[in-house]
Enzyme design. Structure first.
Site, PDB file in Angstrom:
ATOM      1  N   GLU A 268      13.616 -15.202   8.849  1.00 25.20           N
ATOM      2  CA  GLU A 268      12.304 -14.784   9.290  1.00 25.20           C
ATOM      3  C   GLU A 268      11.445 -14.117   8.289  1.00 25.20           C
ATOM      4  O   GLU A 268      11.069 -12.958   8.075  1.00 25.20           O
ATOM      5  CB  GLU A 268      12.123 -13.866  10.500  1.00 25.20           C
ATOM      6  CG  GLU A 268      13.076 -12.736  10.462  1.00 25.20           C
ATOM      7  CD  GLU A 268      13.271 -12.219  11.734  1.00 25.20           C
ATOM      8  OE1 GLU A 268      13.429 -12.672  12.512  1.00 25.20           O
ATOM      9  OE2 GLU A 268      13.456 -10.756  11.574  1.00 25.20           O
ATOM     10  N   ARG A 307      -1.736  -1.245   0.291  1.00 22.25           N
ATOM     11  CA  ARG A 307      -0.218  -1.096  -0.440  1.00 22.25           C
ATOM     12  C   ARG A 307      -0.103  -0.208  -1.654  1.00 22.25           C
ATOM     13  O   ARG A 307       0.826   0.577  -1.634  1.00 22.25           O
ATOM     14  CB  ARG A 307       0.493  -2.677  -0.672  1.00 22.25           C
ATOM     15  CG  ARG A 307       0.049  -3.260   0.715  1.00 22.25           C
ATOM     16  CD  ARG A 307       0.955  -4.702   0.420  1.00 22.25           C
ATOM     17  NE  ARG A 307       2.559  -4.462   0.174  1.00 22.25           N
ATOM     18  CZ  ARG A 307       2.981  -4.982  -1.047  1.00 22.25           C
ATOM     19  NH1 ARG A 307       2.300  -4.748  -1.894  1.00 22.25           N
ATOM     20  NH2 ARG A 307       4.284  -4.491  -0.985  1.00 22.25           N
ATOM     21  N   CYS A 337     -13.746   7.317   0.081  1.00 24.13           N
ATOM     22  CA  CYS A 337     -13.937   8.851  -0.278  1.00 24.13           C
ATOM     23  C   CYS A 337     -12.624   9.476   0.075  1.00 24.13           C
ATOM     24  O   CYS A 337     -12.117  10.218   0.965  1.00 24.13           O
ATOM     25  CB  CYS A 337     -14.855   9.562   0.729  1.00 24.13           C
ATOM     26  SG  CYS A 337     -16.484   8.935   0.056  1.00 24.13           S
ATOM     27  N   GLU A 338     -11.498   9.156  -0.668  1.00 26.20           N
ATOM     28  CA  GLU A 338     -10.237   9.464  -0.703  1.00 26.20           C
ATOM     29  C   GLU A 338      -9.888   9.144  -2.380  1.00 26.20           C
ATOM     30  O   GLU A 338     -10.367   8.243  -2.721  1.00 26.20           O
ATOM     31  CB  GLU A 338      -9.268   8.866   0.070  1.00 26.20           C
ATOM     32  CG  GLU A 338      -9.554   8.614   1.364  1.00 26.20           C
ATOM     33  CD  GLU A 338      -8.779   9.810   2.358  1.00 26.20           C
ATOM     34  OE1 GLU A 338      -7.659  10.460   1.598  1.00 26.20           O
ATOM     35  OE2 GLU A 338      -9.115   9.932   3.315  1.00 26.20           O
TER      36      GLU A 338
END
Ligand SMILES: *Cc1c(COP(=O)(O)O)cnc(C)c1O
Length: 418
Positions: A268, A307, A337-338
């Site tokens: 899978e 990611r 805003c990070e």
């Protein structure tokens, strides 16, 4: 994506044209690459006819599901909503495996009613299952073989503290429950995590499953999950699927002979099928020189591709607007805003404001993990299929941000003394 006469193209379609037609940021997928990956995996196990169940949480656009179904794939789902999307995309219930973790029994009941294969990953649910269905509805058991797979602790699910699967050490308990309720266990499953390089990891897990299989007389299939590693950087080592295929096919056949019946072998994969087929195209809004770094600030960020920030994942970046430009070092950052870095210290062909950058390996866990953080719209999605670009999801609009919000009357300034 390849350079053709100085232009980056997917199946001959200039990538910059896709950006012109559908705007930026935009996710673009190469259908041909997805098909190639599917058939490479299938063929690796030849002459064994493995069944591939596409783990659609990697990329849940129904057109991608359809594309894979047309190639012969089944579907692996982790929620009832994914089951419903799969049906909508055209899968028949018996082509779908439902592998949930920590869901309510109600959700499992819905899946049973739809008629998909049920994969059970804890004993409490197995007991409720036996209580409700006895021997009427078969189920598969997800076993945790406690194999440490892959280098990334965020995505490894086989370790002893993992919440996934029923421990291989609890097989005697599983057997007791199975016998008490007369449950028909038709499959054994393991999925030990991502980024497995070594056939030996699969084989070690497989041996444990083969061993456990003696206790289960009604098996119809074995599912060895996924974890195939793909290339993120030039020259990256990837899972040698030819070698894994040959070794597992051989060992599996020997097991079937021993078991006394030919079982189906299922895998899978998610990432393996779709990761490399996808690109996130973003536009350079600003070039910002600080005392130590040259930043490229783009019209996207961790809201669209989480990611890099979440898993420290490396996504290769190409400036597709300037294939001949001089290479310089940049940090590519988002507009959220990070701290929102897409790539540190990257050598890119000189980036000018307005240039389009392509983030590679964006097919898997890109769009499907995106959000509206900072009240930004999720991007459009485009599929290049047989030499033509097709819009397969519209860019969001302002209504998408407000649709489910309920403005309550009591806060209306016209009705409140302010
Ligand atoms: C996520 C997941 C997969 C797919 O994993 P990849 O690393 O993307 O191939 C397969 N099976 C299960 C049960 C999963 O949760």
């Amino acid at each position: 994506m390849e350079l053709v006469n100085g232009q980056y193209c997917i199946q001959g379609v200039p990538v910059l044209d896709i950006c012109k037609s559908y705007g930026s940021p935009v996710y673009v997928y190469d259908a041909q690459k997805i098909r190639q990956q599917y058939h490479a995996l299938k063929e690796a196990f030849n002459p064994l006819d493995v069944q591939i169940k596409y783990a659609c949480k990697a990329l849940t656009n129904m057109n991608i599901m359809r594309l894979l179904r047309n190639e012969g794939s089944g579907l692996d789902t982790v929620s009832i909503q994914e089951v419903l999307l799969g049906l909508e995309a055209g899968f028949r219930p018996e082509e779908i495996l439902y592998t949930p973790n920590c869901v309510s029994f109600d959700e499992i009941r819905q899946a049973v009613e739809i008629g998909v294969h049920i994969n059970i990953d804890n004993i409490s649910i197995l007991e409720q299952f036996g209580n409700s269905y006895g021997g009427d509805v078969p189920c598969c058991i997800r076993i945790n073989p406690h194999i440490m797979a892959g280098g990334n602790t965020h995505i490894s699910v086989g370790h002893i503290d993992s919440k996934f699967g029923i421990s291989i050490y609890q097989i005697p308990h599983v057997v007791r429950v199975m016998k008490t309720y007369g449950i028909r266990v038709n499959g054994l499953h393991m999925h030990t995590g991502s980024d497995i390089l070594d056939a030996q990891v699969f084989l070690n897990g497989a041996e444990l499953l083969f061993n456990a299989a003696r206790e289960f007389p009604d098996l119809e299939f074995m599912d060895f999950g996924s974890g195939f590693k793909v290339a993120y950087r030039e020259g990256d080592v990837t899972t040698n699927i030819k070698q894994i295929g040959a070794e597992i096919a051989h060992r599996f056949q020997a097991f079937c002979d021993e078991y006394g019946r030919d079982l189906e072998l299922w895998f899978e994969p998610g990432k393996f099928l779709v990761s490399e087929a996808g690109f996130l195209l973003v536009e350079a809004n600003v070039i910002k020189q600080t005392t130590s770094t040259v930043f490229v600030g783009v019209d996207s960020g961790q809201n669209h591709l989480i990611r890099p920030m979440m898993y420290d994942a490396y996504h290769h970046i190409t400036n597709i607007s300037n294939p001949d430009g001089t290479q310089r070092v940049y940090s590519v950052v988002g507009y959220i805003c990070e701290t929102d870095t897409l790539g540190y210290d990257r050598l890119l062909n000189e980036v000018r404001e307005g240039d389009i950058l392509a983030l590679h390996n964006a097919g898997a866990y890109g769009y499907s993990m995106s959000s509206n953080y900072n009240s930004r719209f999720r991007p459009a999605e485009v599929l290049v299929y047989e030499g033509r670009a097709h819009l397969i999801r519209k860019r969001e609009q302002f209504e998408d941000l407000t649709r489910n919000q309920v403005l309550i009357d009591v806060l209306d300034a016209e009705k409140v003394d302010v």
